[in-house]
Design an enzyme around this catalytic site. Sequence first.
Site, PDB file in Angstrom:
ATOM      1  N   SER A 176       0.899  -1.259   0.033  1.00  0.00           N
ATOM      2  CA  SER A 176       0.057   0.009   0.294  1.00  0.00           C
ATOM      3  C   SER A 176       0.827   1.398   0.023  1.00  0.00           C
ATOM      4  CB  SER A 176      -1.056   0.038   1.196  1.00  0.00           C
ATOM      5  OG  SER A 176      -0.024  -0.192   2.440  1.00  0.00           O
ATOM      6  N   HIS A 214      -1.308   4.593   6.975  1.00  0.00           N
ATOM      7  CA  HIS A 214      -0.490   5.196   5.796  1.00  0.00           C
ATOM      8  C   HIS A 214      -0.222   6.862   5.946  1.00  0.00           C
ATOM      9  CE1 HIS A 214      -2.849   2.000   4.269  1.00  0.00           C
ATOM     10  NE2 HIS A 214      -1.746   1.447   3.813  1.00  0.00           N
ATOM     11  N   ASP A 221      -4.303   7.637   8.046  1.00  0.00           N
ATOM     12  CA  ASP A 221      -5.409   6.530   8.631  1.00  0.00           C
ATOM     13  C   ASP A 221      -5.045   5.697   9.515  1.00  0.00           C
ATOM     14  OD1 ASP A 221      -3.644   5.102   7.235  1.00  0.00           O
ATOM     15  OD2 ASP A 221      -5.177   4.578   5.674  1.00  0.00           O
TER      16      ASP A 221
END
Length: 379
Positions: free
Chosen positions: A56, A348, A345
């Site tokens: 990610s 990240h 979040d």
Amino acid sequence: MPPSLYLLSPPLRSSHRLFFPLFCFFFVSSLILCSLPGSASSPCENPPVIFNFGDSNSDTGGLAAGLGFPVNSPNGRTFFHRSTGRLCDGRLVIDFLCQSLNTSFLTPYLDSLANSNFANGANFAIVGSSTLPKYVPFSLNIQVMQFIHFKARALELVTSGAKGLIGDAGFRNALYMIDIGQNDMADSFSKNMSYAQVIKRIPSVITEIRNAMTTLYDQGARKFWVHNTGPLGCLPQKLSLAQEKELDHYGCLSRYNSAAKLFNEGLLHLCQEMRPQLKDAAIVYVDVYTIKYDLIANSTSYGFSSPLVTCCGNGGPPYNYNIRSTCGNPGSEACRDGSQFLSWDGIHYTEAANEIIASKILSMDHSQPRTPFDFFCQG
Ligand SMILES: *[C@@H]1O[C@H](CO)[C@@H](O)[C@H](O)[C@H]1NC(C)=O
Ligand SMILES: *[C@@H]1O[C@H](CO)[C@@H](O)[C@H](O)[C@H]1NC(C)=O
Ligand SMILES: *[C@@H]1O[C@H](CO)[C@@H](O)[C@H](O)[C@H]1NC(C)=O
């Protein structure tokens, strides 16, 4: 720049700016600092094709495309002003790196409705990816297999006369970026492995990265850009969920960070070991850990007030992270000004943080060997 200008790249010209770093790579042992005059700010006339592999940290929409997994607003609320599948309020580090070369953002390989013919490369990175276990979507070895398929198919189409696709030279001169390992470390901890067990697993993770690089090299890759992993123990998600709560000076989980650092030592060692093995290959190792840890430790001097508090989340202090209502899901709420926060979040980083991280990557101060990112521009 129209795709045709850089698709079929001309043979490398031994211009001054290109020749000098090649000299460093080929004739000087890997850790000697190579700087080259006046290239850092020159525009990239011929950006390299880029292939990226990872998780990610560099997923530009692969999760949404590959699994149909919704990535809801407020993800993407700055810059893009819509959700793009990135787990971030805006741009990721890789987006800033692409912008520095004046090349388009990378399209996820699995994005079947992309407004792109993948002329500038493809992004195989997907949220949640790790190196182990293998042969599960979308472990590193699957990502590399997808690349091999992509390459074979592109060359086949080019041979049969298709225009605007990456050809032989494009693949040969491409930049191959790898940013993976964070989930391998995180998965080990979340399975309640002891610290000793987590550490014991690191060499097999490194072996997977070695396999990936070797396979890509056998496929013709000669330019590698490898990011190490960040301080796992500073992620608000880990801080809120971890069983053991031994914290370091900055409030991060000591063991998680120690494991991340051991992984990074292994990765650095791998890069050093592979330089003589992968003949004529440039392998740049970038210490992202140090960049991110500095950002957290010295957050106020970078204009961030609470480095361990999530902007988009739920639950309030100390971390504003609640696994039952994470960013983009019911019950979560986003802070008003993401540029005040490091963590978007809980896992990240915000675009504001990513911009600083990217600028520090581009500074070369954390690269071994010291290599400007636009070294990979062709002529
Ligand atoms: C960047 O690309 C755009 C077109 O895509 C072009 O107009 C511009 O001149 C380029 N800038 C540099 C610095 O190369
Ligand atoms: C890990 O341990 C904690 C408490 O010791 C327990 O609540 C949790 O379910 C365990 N997780 C796994 C995946 O075994
Ligand atoms: C914080 O900043 C100072 C001054 O730039 C630097 O020496 C130090 O290494 C930084 N701390 C961390 C943990 O990176």
